[in-house]
Scaffold this motif. Structure first.
Motif, PDB file in Angstrom:
ATOM      1  N   SER A   1       0.848  -1.181  -0.020  1.00  0.00           N
ATOM      2  CA  SER A   1      -0.176  -0.003   0.194  1.00  0.00           C
ATOM      3  C   SER A   1       0.928   1.145   0.015  1.00  0.00           C
ATOM      4  O   SER A   1       1.753   1.210   0.719  1.00  0.00           O
ATOM      5  CB  SER A   1      -1.122   0.134   1.159  1.00  0.00           C
TER       6      SER A   1
ATOM      7  N   ASP B   1      -3.903   4.212  -2.349  1.00  0.00           N
ATOM      8  CA  ASP B   1      -4.540   2.937  -1.746  1.00  0.00           C
ATOM      9  C   ASP B   1      -5.093   3.010  -0.675  1.00  0.00           C
ATOM     10  O   ASP B   1      -4.727   4.089   0.159  1.00  0.00           O
ATOM     11  CB  ASP B   1      -3.259   2.008  -1.656  1.00  0.00           C
TER      12      ASP B   1
ATOM     13  N   VAL C   1      -6.719   1.181   2.881  1.00  0.00           N
ATOM     14  CA  VAL C   1      -6.333  -0.033   4.049  1.00  0.00           C
ATOM     15  C   VAL C   1      -7.620  -0.033   4.875  1.00  0.00           C
ATOM     16  O   VAL C   1      -8.009   1.025   5.283  1.00  0.00           O
ATOM     17  CB  VAL C   1      -5.078   0.141   4.786  1.00  0.00           C
TER      18      VAL C   1
ATOM     19  N   THR D   1      -0.569   2.724   8.599  1.00  0.00           N
ATOM     20  CA  THR D   1      -1.276   3.080   7.311  1.00  0.00           C
ATOM     21  C   THR D   1      -0.870   4.487   6.831  1.00  0.00           C
ATOM     22  O   THR D   1      -0.501   4.513   5.872  1.00  0.00           O
ATOM     23  CB  THR D   1      -2.866   2.911   7.560  1.00  0.00           C
TER      24      THR D   1
ATOM     25  N   ALA E   1      -0.934   5.460   2.691  1.00  0.00           N
ATOM     26  CA  ALA E   1      -2.159   4.852   2.010  1.00  0.00           C
ATOM     27  C   ALA E   1      -3.502   5.972   2.792  1.00  0.00           C
ATOM     28  O   ALA E   1      -3.088   6.185   3.939  1.00  0.00           O
ATOM     29  CB  ALA E   1      -2.251   3.346   2.400  1.00  0.00           C
TER      30      ALA E   1
ATOM     31  N   ARG F   1      -6.342  -2.309  -1.003  1.00  0.00           N
ATOM     32  CA  ARG F   1      -5.038  -3.111  -1.070  1.00  0.00           C
ATOM     33  C   ARG F   1      -4.853  -4.176  -0.061  1.00  0.00           C
ATOM     34  O   ARG F   1      -4.490  -5.243  -0.003  1.00  0.00           O
ATOM     35  CB  ARG F   1      -3.727  -2.258  -1.079  1.00  0.00           C
TER      36      ARG F   1
END
Length: 359
Positions: free
Chosen positions: A102, A106, A108, A122, A127, A154
């Motif tokens: 990621s 993207d 998560v 994250t 991401a 992702r």
């Protein structure tokens, strides 16, 4: 001297620093630390001896491939060595997974509230976090998580048992969820507290991984195995994911002391199971007492309990500390209380008994 600071990534300005559980005896009389989900028992038989022997050579780099530990894990779980990867605790492996999957643009997905590190790691990866609220019973809402999947998704974290609520998702609902996840989206089953589960309806993530190439299982030696201070965790995943994890690992991140301690711990599993059984018994004692006092407590399958207190959270934590125990508050939400020594648990239960159940 220049007043200009080096350029840092702007995303870091809004990322909080991870907050560990407060240690006992800092700023108050608390003598018992129930704030970090640690194992209250000393190292398992053989562990201290293995670590002491390994310490004689810590002037040398550790085995970067963790050869001995990988062999033990491969045999213990019945998986190929190529399907294993290690890291500095399961959170270290989780960060490696994000680096591998990621980045900017993207998404998560994870439940909230869940493990406090998920939003941090994250956002560090660049991401976008997608937080899906827990159900009113403090359980993962897997249907809503599946609905949140987009073509930008992702990676999905499923923390089972969930930290900090201790709740679990069962086999049928987890299988149904996995059936809805696209094959190119990685699902990470974070099973840091797996050893404490007694609910037979909770699946072993390793069995799910065997049939699903997009499932990765995280485990750790920090909780049941009592190696929190040595930082060693591992992932079980199909080869493409495991290879990516080894590429993103910090070189020599898992010390030789940690490797030898983990190997010795795996070989002392009979003693481990006895200790875990004792903690599970103590967990039942605490849960029964809280419910008898009038608390609404979600069923926990981890080594902690969760009290939802809302705006009274910080006050309750302060009362506990003054009484002699440190708990883990999540401001505005609730407190997580680790199952520790019986004496510390008794102090916590006494505080809970005298504390108003409603704000």
């Amino acid at each position: 001297m220049s007043e200009t600071s080096p350029r840092l990534r702007a995303v870091l300005e809004d990322i909080p620093t991870y907050k560990p559980g407060k240690p006992a005896g800092t700023g108050g009389p608390a003598g018992y630390k129930l704030s970090s989900n640690e194992n209250p028992y000393p190292p398992l038989p053989g562990v201290l001896e293995s670590v002491t022997a390994a310490a004689c050579s810590f002037n040398r780099y550790p085995d970067m491939a963790c050869t001995g530990l990988m062999d033990e894990l491969s045999e213990r779980f019945g998986v190929p060595r190529d399907h294993l990867a290690t890291g500095t605790g399961s959170v270290g492996v989780a960060q490696q997974l994000l680096q591998a999957t990621s980045g900017p643009g993207d998404e998560v997905i994870y439940a909230w509230r869940s493990f406090e590190a998920y939003p941090i790691i994250t956002r560090i990866s660049g991401a976008t976090p997608v937080q899906v609220p827990l159900t009113p019973g403090d359980v993962h809402d897997l249907d809503a998580m599946a609905d949140a999947i987009t073509d930008r998704t992702r990676l999905i974290f499923v923390c089972n048992p969930n930290n900090p609520t201790g709740t679990v998702v069962h086999r049928e609902e987890l299988e149904r969820f996995l059936d809805r996840v696209p094959d190119d989206v990685l699902v990470v089953l974070d099973e840091a507290y797996r050893e404490f589960i007694r609910d037979v309806r909770v699946p072993d993530g390793v069995e799910l991984y065997r049939r699903r190439p997009n499932v990765c299982v995280l485990r750790t030696f920090s909780k049941a195995y009592g190696l929190a201070g040595l930082r060693v965790g591992f992932a079980i995943a199909h080869e493409p994911v495991a290879v990516a994890l080894r590429k993103t690992a910090v070189p020599f991140g898992v010390s030789q002391l940690a490797q030898e301690a983990a190997i010795a711990s795996l070989r002392a599993e009979d003693e481990l199971l006895g200790r875990v059984g004792s903690l599970v018994g103590e967990r039942s004692r605490v849960m029964d007492a809280l419910r008898a006092q009038g608390w609404t407590v979600p069923e926990t399958q981890a080594n902690f309990v969760w009290l939802r207190l809302g705006e009274r959270t910080m006050d309750f934590a302060a009362v506990c500390e003054q009484a002699g125990v440190v708990v883990r508050p999540f401001p505005g939400e609730g407190v997580r209380v680790t199952i520790g020594e019986a004496e510390g648990n008794d102090i916590f239960m006494k505080v809970a008994e005298g504390y108003p159940k409603e704000g």
